[in-house]
Design a protein around this motif. Structure first.
Motif, short mmCIF file in Angstrom:
data_model
loop_
_atom_site.label_atom_id
_atom_site.label_comp_id
_atom_site.label_asym_id
_atom_site.label_seq_id
_atom_site.Cartn_x
_atom_site.Cartn_y
_atom_site.Cartn_z
N VAL A 145 0.89 -1.21 0.10
CA VAL A 145 -0.07 -0.17 -0.03
C VAL A 145 0.94 1.15 0.14
CG1 VAL A 145 -1.68 1.28 1.12
CG2 VAL A 145 -1.92 -1.24 1.21
N PHE A 146 0.61 2.09 -1.03
CA PHE A 146 1.43 3.26 -1.02
C PHE A 146 0.43 4.75 -1.03
CE2 PHE A 146 3.38 0.27 -3.55
CZ PHE A 146 4.65 -0.20 -2.92
N GLY A 147 1.00 5.60 -0.17
CA GLY A 147 0.24 6.79 -0.10
C GLY A 147 0.54 7.72 -1.27
N ILE A 148 -0.75 8.22 -1.83
CA ILE A 148 -0.21 9.20 -2.85
C ILE A 148 -0.77 10.55 -2.74
CG2 ILE A 148 -0.29 7.18 -4.78
CD1 ILE A 148 -3.33 7.79 -5.19
N HIS A 149 -0.21 11.58 -3.04
CA HIS A 149 -0.47 13.01 -2.84
C HIS A 149 -0.23 13.81 -4.05
CE1 HIS A 149 -0.63 16.53 -0.65
NE2 HIS A 149 0.54 17.16 -0.92
N LEU A 183 -5.20 16.64 -3.00
CA LEU A 183 -5.54 15.13 -3.12
C LEU A 183 -4.80 14.16 -2.62
CD1 LEU A 183 -7.57 13.26 -4.79
CD2 LEU A 183 -6.03 13.14 -6.60
N THR A 184 -5.25 13.61 -1.57
CA THR A 184 -4.44 12.51 -1.08
C THR A 184 -5.13 11.04 -1.34
OG1 THR A 184 -5.56 12.79 1.11
CG2 THR A 184 -3.51 13.75 0.60
N GLY A 185 -4.61 9.96 -0.93
CA GLY A 185 -5.19 8.60 -1.36
C GLY A 185 -4.09 7.45 -1.17
N ALA A 186 -4.50 6.51 -1.57
CA ALA A 186 -3.64 5.30 -1.58
C ALA A 186 -3.71 4.39 -3.00
CB ALA A 186 -4.23 4.43 -0.23
N MET A 187 -2.55 3.93 -3.16
CA MET A 187 -2.72 2.64 -4.33
C MET A 187 -2.39 1.46 -3.56
SD MET A 187 -0.29 2.17 -7.56
CE MET A 187 1.04 1.35 -6.79
N SER A 198 -7.24 4.78 -4.70
CA SER A 198 -8.58 5.14 -3.81
C SER A 198 -8.11 6.81 -3.54
CB SER A 198 -8.84 4.36 -2.62
OG SER A 198 -9.03 3.16 -2.80
N VAL A 199 -8.86 7.69 -3.35
CA VAL A 199 -8.55 9.07 -2.66
C VAL A 199 -9.67 9.23 -1.68
CG1 VAL A 199 -8.22 9.81 -5.16
CG2 VAL A 199 -10.38 9.99 -4.32
N HIS A 200 -9.19 10.09 -0.71
CA HIS A 200 -9.78 10.70 0.45
C HIS A 200 -10.89 11.65 -0.02
CE1 HIS A 200 -6.32 9.36 2.71
NE2 HIS A 200 -7.28 9.05 3.55
N GLU A 239 -13.70 12.42 5.05
CA GLU A 239 -13.09 11.38 5.97
C GLU A 239 -12.94 9.73 5.35
OE1 GLU A 239 -11.95 12.19 9.04
OE2 GLU A 239 -12.40 14.32 8.47
N GLU A 240 -13.52 9.69 4.22
CA GLU A 240 -13.51 8.30 3.82
C GLU A 240 -12.48 8.18 2.61
OE1 GLU A 240 -17.22 6.09 2.80
OE2 GLU A 240 -18.11 7.74 3.66
N LEU A 241 -11.99 6.86 2.59
CA LEU A 241 -11.11 6.55 1.42
C LEU A 241 -11.87 5.76 0.35
CD1 LEU A 241 -8.00 6.80 0.82
CD2 LEU A 241 -7.78 4.71 2.01
N VAL A 242 -12.13 6.54 -0.50
CA VAL A 242 -13.11 5.83 -1.87
C VAL A 242 -12.36 5.27 -2.79
CG1 VAL A 242 -15.00 6.42 -3.33
CG2 VAL A 242 -14.78 7.77 -1.04
N PRO A 243 -12.59 4.05 -3.29
CA PRO A 243 -12.05 3.43 -4.38
C PRO A 243 -12.32 4.20 -5.82
CG PRO A 243 -12.92 1.80 -2.94
CD PRO A 243 -13.36 3.21 -2.37
N VAL A 244 -11.55 4.67 -6.62
CA VAL A 244 -11.69 5.26 -7.91
C VAL A 244 -11.36 4.45 -8.90
CG1 VAL A 244 -11.23 7.38 -9.31
CG2 VAL A 244 -11.25 7.38 -6.89
N ILE A 245 -10.17 3.73 -9.16
CA ILE A 245 -9.86 2.90 -9.95
C ILE A 245 -9.54 1.58 -9.63
CG2 ILE A 245 -8.19 2.94 -11.85
CD1 ILE A 245 -7.68 5.79 -12.13
N GLY A 246 -9.93 0.60 -10.26
CA GLY A 246 -9.59 -0.59 -10.01
C GLY A 246 -9.38 -1.40 -11.37
N MET A 247 -8.20 -2.27 -11.22
CA MET A 247 -7.87 -3.19 -12.22
C MET A 247 -7.38 -4.59 -11.99
SD MET A 247 -4.26 -1.39 -13.57
CE MET A 247 -4.69 0.28 -13.16
N THR A 248 -7.52 -5.58 -12.82
CA THR A 248 -6.82 -6.74 -12.75
C THR A 248 -5.90 -7.36 -13.66
OG1 THR A 248 -8.98 -7.50 -11.49
CG2 THR A 248 -7.67 -9.15 -12.43
N LEU A 249 -4.58 -7.52 -13.42
CA LEU A 249 -3.64 -7.63 -14.38
C LEU A 249 -3.34 -9.01 -14.14
CD1 LEU A 249 -1.54 -4.65 -13.38
CD2 LEU A 249 -2.94 -4.96 -15.38
#
Length: 181
Positions: A125-129, A133-137, A152-154, A157-167
């Motif tokens: 899990v990596f924090g992104i900024h 905009l803050t979130g996690a990958m 996901s992005v904040h 107060e919530e971390l909301v999934p925005v993009i999903g992929m299955t490789l």
């Protein structure tokens, strides 16, 4: 107090220091095992699951690699939506204070900065900024052939999934065995 008594009194502290000194090495080895498994060719579908472009489907192809003299990974490739292609890349390396890196060209360009991270067995899990905009990958290896990535992005107060992929791995052979943690 004799010198032997002083040495005996210091043994518990020395043992604690030895265990603490080994923890980063064990974590580094665990992290390196995870990243080694990302090496190779990957491809698969994804979808924007929230926001303005919700429902947009795409297909991505990446080459995963690890740096020679550092702990981390790089994913280079691109994603296609219909007839449009977008180059994509992410680079993450362990720094003194955690993980650092970039998604695309980083927050100073059109991308995001990786500002933190951790590896826990089969996922990282990596924090992104970027500006406000803050979130996690999250990258998870569900087996030797499948990697799920969620961004996901904040929102308040919530971390909301925005993009999903299955490789799925395109290589004929997995690079490393999955960690058992």
């Amino acid at each position: 107090m004799s010198s032997a008594s002083r040495l005996l009194a210091l043994l518990p502290f020395a043992a604690a220091l030895a265990v603490t000194a080994q923890e980063p090495a064990a974590a580094s080895e665990r992290d390196q095992r995870f990243f080694k498994q990302v090496e190779g060719q990957w491809s698969g579908p994804g979808e924007i699951v929230a926001g303005k472009y919700k429902g947009t489907k795409f297909v991505c192809t990446f080459a995963g690699s690890t740096p020679r003299n550092a702990i981390g990974m790089a994913l280079d490739g691109g994603c296609r939506v219909g007839v449009f292609n977008q180059d994509m890349s992410a680079q993450v390396e362990r720094a003194r204070s955690g993980y650092r890196g970039t998604f695309l060209d980083g927050a100073k360009g059109k991308g995001l900065d990786v500002v933190s991270g951790s590896v826990n067995g089969k996922y990282a899990v990596f924090g992104i900024h970027r500006n406000e905009l803050t979130g996690a990958m999250r990258a998870q290896l569900t087996d030797e052939e499948t990697m799920n990535i969620t961004i996901s992005v904040h929102v308040e107060e919530e971390l909301v999934p925005v993009i999903g992929m299955t490789l799925k791995r395109l290589d004929t052979q997995a690079v490393g065995a999955l960690a058992t943690e």
